[in-house]
Design a protein around this motif. Sequence first.
Motif, PDB file in Angstrom:
ATOM      1  N   ARG A 192       0.790  -1.225   0.000  1.00 56.61           N
ATOM      2  CA  ARG A 192       0.000   0.000   0.000  1.00 56.61           C
ATOM      3  C   ARG A 192       0.826   1.281   0.000  1.00 56.61           C
ATOM      4  N   VAL A 193       2.106   1.161  -0.181  1.00 57.83           N
ATOM      5  CA  VAL A 193       2.965   2.348  -0.209  1.00 57.83           C
ATOM      6  C   VAL A 193       3.145   2.812  -1.652  1.00 57.83           C
ATOM      7  N   GLU A 194       3.073   4.127  -1.834  1.00 57.99           N
ATOM      8  CA  GLU A 194       3.099   4.736  -3.172  1.00 57.99           C
ATOM      9  C   GLU A 194       4.518   4.827  -3.722  1.00 57.99           C
ATOM     10  N   TYR A 195       4.619   4.752  -5.058  1.00 61.74           N
ATOM     11  CA  TYR A 195       5.919   4.948  -5.702  1.00 61.74           C
ATOM     12  C   TYR A 195       5.863   5.966  -6.841  1.00 61.74           C
ATOM     13  N   ALA A 196       4.648   6.386  -7.262  1.00 64.19           N
ATOM     14  CA  ALA A 196       4.542   7.388  -8.335  1.00 64.19           C
ATOM     15  C   ALA A 196       3.121   7.925  -8.375  1.00 64.19           C
ATOM     16  N   THR A 197       2.984   9.092  -9.001  1.00 66.77           N
ATOM     17  CA  THR A 197       1.670   9.685  -9.246  1.00 66.77           C
ATOM     18  C   THR A 197       1.620  10.137 -10.697  1.00 66.77           C
ATOM     19  N   LYS A 198       0.589   9.667 -11.418  1.00 69.00           N
ATOM     20  CA  LYS A 198       0.465   9.996 -12.832  1.00 69.00           C
ATOM     21  C   LYS A 198      -0.978  10.372 -13.120  1.00 69.00           C
ATOM     22  N   ASN A 199      -1.172  11.606 -13.653  1.00 70.16           N
ATOM     23  CA  ASN A 199      -2.519  12.105 -13.957  1.00 70.16           C
ATOM     24  C   ASN A 199      -3.423  12.044 -12.725  1.00 70.16           C
ATOM     25  N   ASN A 200      -2.873  12.449 -11.580  1.00 72.83           N
ATOM     26  CA  ASN A 200      -3.583  12.475 -10.304  1.00 72.83           C
ATOM     27  C   ASN A 200      -4.024  11.084  -9.839  1.00 72.83           C
ATOM     28  N   VAL A 201      -3.447  10.052 -10.413  1.00 76.38           N
ATOM     29  CA  VAL A 201      -3.734   8.674  -9.993  1.00 76.38           C
ATOM     30  C   VAL A 201      -2.491   8.123  -9.307  1.00 76.38           C
ATOM     31  N   LYS A 202      -2.645   7.711  -8.054  1.00 75.20           N
ATOM     32  CA  LYS A 202      -1.510   7.190  -7.289  1.00 75.20           C
ATOM     33  C   LYS A 202      -1.221   5.753  -7.691  1.00 75.20           C
ATOM     34  N   LYS A 203       0.041   5.467  -7.915  1.00 79.49           N
ATOM     35  CA  LYS A 203       0.461   4.099  -8.210  1.00 79.49           C
ATOM     36  C   LYS A 203       1.213   3.570  -6.993  1.00 79.49           C
ATOM     37  N   PHE A 204       0.827   2.401  -6.550  1.00 74.46           N
ATOM     38  CA  PHE A 204       1.401   1.903  -5.302  1.00 74.46           C
ATOM     39  C   PHE A 204       1.392   0.383  -5.290  1.00 74.46           C
ATOM     40  N   GLY A 205       2.166  -0.158  -4.371  1.00 74.83           N
ATOM     41  CA  GLY A 205       2.123  -1.591  -4.119  1.00 74.83           C
ATOM     42  C   GLY A 205       3.278  -2.368  -4.709  1.00 74.83           C
ATOM     43  N   ILE A 206       3.780  -3.322  -3.945  1.00 75.18           N
ATOM     44  CA  ILE A 206       4.904  -4.140  -4.376  1.00 75.18           C
ATOM     45  C   ILE A 206       4.538  -5.033  -5.548  1.00 75.18           C
ATOM     46  N   ASN A 207       3.255  -5.418  -5.653  1.00 73.87           N
ATOM     47  CA  ASN A 207       2.858  -6.317  -6.741  1.00 73.87           C
ATOM     48  C   ASN A 207       3.080  -5.681  -8.103  1.00 73.87           C
ATOM     49  N   LYS A 208       2.739  -4.397  -8.234  1.00 76.25           N
ATOM     50  CA  LYS A 208       2.938  -3.724  -9.517  1.00 76.25           C
ATOM     51  C   LYS A 208       4.419  -3.517  -9.807  1.00 76.25           C
ATOM     52  N   LEU A 209       5.191  -3.273  -8.778  1.00 75.94           N
ATOM     53  CA  LEU A 209       6.626  -3.120  -8.974  1.00 75.94           C
ATOM     54  C   LEU A 209       7.266  -4.435  -9.418  1.00 75.94           C
ATOM     55  N   LEU A 210       6.744  -5.545  -8.920  1.00 76.44           N
ATOM     56  CA  LEU A 210       7.232  -6.854  -9.362  1.00 76.44           C
ATOM     57  C   LEU A 210       6.806  -7.133 -10.796  1.00 76.44           C
ATOM     58  N   ASP A 211       5.574  -6.769 -11.136  1.00 79.19           N
ATOM     59  CA  ASP A 211       5.076  -7.017 -12.492  1.00 79.19           C
ATOM     60  C   ASP A 211       5.844  -6.223 -13.540  1.00 79.19           C
ATOM     61  N   THR A 212       6.254  -5.001 -13.185  1.00 76.70           N
ATOM     62  CA  THR A 212       6.968  -4.151 -14.147  1.00 76.70           C
ATOM     63  C   THR A 212       8.473  -4.414 -14.145  1.00 76.70           C
ATOM     64  N   GLY A 213       8.957  -5.291 -13.279  1.00 81.48           N
ATOM     65  CA  GLY A 213      10.366  -5.646 -13.276  1.00 81.48           C
ATOM     66  C   GLY A 213      11.256  -4.720 -12.486  1.00 81.48           C
ATOM     67  N   ILE A 214      10.678  -3.734 -11.786  1.00 83.79           N
ATOM     68  CA  ILE A 214      11.494  -2.840 -10.974  1.00 83.79           C
ATOM     69  C   ILE A 214      12.133  -3.621  -9.829  1.00 83.79           C
ATOM     70  N   TYR A 215      11.366  -4.526  -9.239  1.00 83.42           N
ATOM     71  CA  TYR A 215      11.915  -5.502  -8.294  1.00 83.42           C
ATOM     72  C   TYR A 215      11.789  -6.881  -8.916  1.00 83.42           C
ATOM     73  N   LYS A 216      12.781  -7.707  -8.665  1.00 85.04           N
ATOM     74  CA  LYS A 216      12.787  -9.066  -9.222  1.00 85.04           C
ATOM     75  C   LYS A 216      12.107 -10.067  -8.284  1.00 85.04           C
ATOM     76  N   ALA A 217      12.076  -9.763  -7.009  1.00 84.07           N
ATOM     77  CA  ALA A 217      11.460 -10.684  -6.056  1.00 84.07           C
ATOM     78  C   ALA A 217      11.183  -9.951  -4.757  1.00 84.07           C
ATOM     79  N   ALA A 218      10.220 -10.475  -3.986  1.00 83.95           N
ATOM     80  CA  ALA A 218       9.909  -9.971  -2.647  1.00 83.95           C
ATOM     81  C   ALA A 218       9.378 -11.149  -1.841  1.00 83.95           C
ATOM     82  N   PHE A 219      10.020 -11.437  -0.723  1.00 88.59           N
ATOM     83  CA  PHE A 219       9.641 -12.645   0.018  1.00 88.59           C
ATOM     84  C   PHE A 219      10.138 -12.548   1.461  1.00 88.59           C
TER      85      PHE A 219
END
Length: 887
Positions: A192-219
């Motif tokens: 639930r922690v934010e990492y970006a804001t685009k067009n007034n829409v907050k982007k957050f969460g480790i799941n999206k960061l994993l999906d986009t390849g910014i993080y390779k794993a979280a465990f």
Amino acid sequence: LVLELNQVIIPTYGTVPDQQNLHTPEWVDFDDKPDSLFFSDGQRRIDFVLVYEDESKKITHKRSDRRKQKRKRQVYESNLINNGLQLEATRSVLDEKLIFVKVHAPWDVLCTYAEVMHIKLPLQHNDLKTRDSAFNWFSRLFRVDENIIKPEQEFFTAPFQKEHLSNFYIHDKDTFFNPATRSRIVHFILSRVEYATKNNVKKFGINKLLDTGIYKAAFPLHDSDFRHLSTDPKCPSERYLLYREWAHPKNIFKLQPLDFVRKYYGEKIGIYFAWLGFYTNMLTVAAVVGVGCFLYGCLTKDNCTWSQEVCDPNIGGNIIMCPQCDKVCTYWNLTITCESSKKLCIFDSFGTLVFAVFMGIWVTLFLEFWKRRQAALEYEWDTVEYLEQEEQVRPEYEARCTHVVMNEITQQEEHVPYTACGKCIRMTFCTSAIFFWILLIIASVIGIIVYRLSVFLVFSATLSQHISGTEAIRKYLTPQTATSITASLISFVVIMILNIIYEKVAILITDFELPRTQTDYENSLTTKMFLFQFVNYYSSCFYIAFFKGKFVGHPGNPVYWLGKYRNEECDPGGCLLELTTQLAIIVGGKAIWNNIQEVLLPLVKNLIGRYSAAARSEKVVPRWEEDYHLQPIGKLGLFYEYLEMVIQFGFVTLFVASFPLAPLLALINNMLEIRLDAWKLTTQFRRMVPQKAQDIGAWQPILQGIAILAVVTNAMIIAFTSDMIPRLVYYWSFSVPPYGSHSSHTMKGYINSTLSVFNISDFKNASKPFSPWFGNQTTCRQVYRDLRYPPGHQQQYEHNIYYWHVIAAKLAFIIVMEHVIYFVKFIISYAIPDVSEKTKSKVKREKYLTQKLLHENDLKVVEKKTMGKIANKILRGADSTFRPKAE
């Protein structure tokens, strides 16, 4: 709950800080302590690990993309630190491109989020006296040694509240929140922690960061190596104990240490293994009865009169059967089916009826006793009120909440991802997609049927089918057998291919639906996947059991598929043996395929990873890097394990009348499955994020639906697929006058009486066989028992009185069997309460203590404040009484 989330989480979504104001993790070098679970200071425990690839060393992305990824990651980690988490970064020992970010949650953060998440924590020891079961001495023989894995202490618990901290049982702050709870709290924050804001829409969460390849794993970390105890004295080495006392094959006959499994992996995995173990134990009873019925069939097969008549050269040897297909098929002798009729006597006996009735009652006992067991686990594992209080909204759902609606209950505005019209459109689209894919499955089944019809012609033309001759191959490789086996194998291959496709389709449809919570997501996906799998796995069995050989006409007027393919016929003994063959191939092939997919693939991947790492370096590797090279368990976790077992449960119950050994095979498979699943979790996969689960979810109503359907299918298999009812009608009515010629009830003459006679001169040109007719006979017999008047009768080839007696008996049997079993099921369900008295007492005691320790203390504080105000008023009043009045 929403208000609490706004107070704790939403403030962290503020404006993204400038580059200069970003907080960064502490950088440290690996201290050569491979088993350490702590930061470099040896005090702060590692609650989670994030892994990313250093953007400066990436060569696969553009420089601008690498800068954006790095910026998002830095903002995300800065916001994690703003949330109170502590981060420590270490470069990989084996691969300098990899960075490991270790996450620690301090005491204050744990307390804050434990209250937000309504996590139940200990109040005091359970002081209720428990009586040992009468079978306790017996079960102790199969339990894990209590000196190795000590039993968990029982506590009364309550949802955590910081203001009542003193009322909770805090023996040690470091152990008050166990590692599983700590990891769950940290994952909640990471999601639930934010990492970006685009067009007034907050982007957050480790799941999206994993999906986009910014993080390779979280465990979260395993606490030790599974092969040996940890060298760190602070580590309890629970993973090693689980492998040794739970996952190792030597423990195949031991009871599972479920409390220990739950403590290490969380309630969701614990409830799965509890259900699987309970199901396996119940299968023991079903397997014993099934083996008994099978042995009864083996012992009585030599007394099977109708099989003896088939094999008798003076009876079956003189019966010439009509061709089973047009033109290329020839006439054949009934004795060819001698071997199959002997096998059929094993499965099509009175024991089959007894076993079908027993399984209808067994499945009810299984579900009712599981409810009691589940209720006890809900209390012991603190999940009774979990869904109402604790489960949070999925981050994917929160991110789409752009529409404002009025809540009818609270009369307040709330955010939802779509309007009522949008929801209706989504549901319509998803329902249409589901039906479309189900129709594709049915189309594939029709394709298999067409294959069976067409290939039967080929086998009939190529395999030896002459009346004369005694070749051994004729006994075992008949056109029917060859067609059945090849069609079953092709059907299995098609099923496996379609499974891979439908899995992706079901996930896409469920993602489009956008369920609110993870439980809603899994329940929705479960319903779709099971619907797909039900049609995929069972459709061919339903075809053989209830459609094959039922609508074929007679030799002079056969029924055609698509106006071209002549409909299939059953053997003289019916389609029961073919249904058994189909079940054996699908169930056996499925078990082998699943084990290859679930065990060998992760094992091979891990071995390749270990050997490649060993080839690069022989350095000491830390625990977080060891775990990184294990396989991820996937987003759906245990979903496929449940699906595999529920499909097996369907085979065991829906078609058990045709295969009484199914429970025994399922029992053997499940005893291995428990240990294989445990072995995979402890040795091949990273540690799952511990999750709460109140029950087995949507699988419970699915099991209940299968249990209800099983009564109907088994009654119909006995009535329409087996030959039991026609034999009973012949024995009691048509073997004696006025229909029969025998002086007493007997099965003699059954074969001759039930195979209808057909005049070969009545063949149409389109179906008349090419092969010449052998002998002086002018008639042949129908392969299937269609019970028609013979040629020359005024109603020739019409159904005779025997046929209508059999139909009436079949319908009566289905109605009586269903009503009797359903009545017994109702009595059992009413007689067995869902919650035991012992569990009810514990729940009442816990509620009383919660009321006394937490709420009454609040009242005392309020009373003190109120009494203090009253006392002050009285004192002020008394003071003014003795004070002189102002002039």
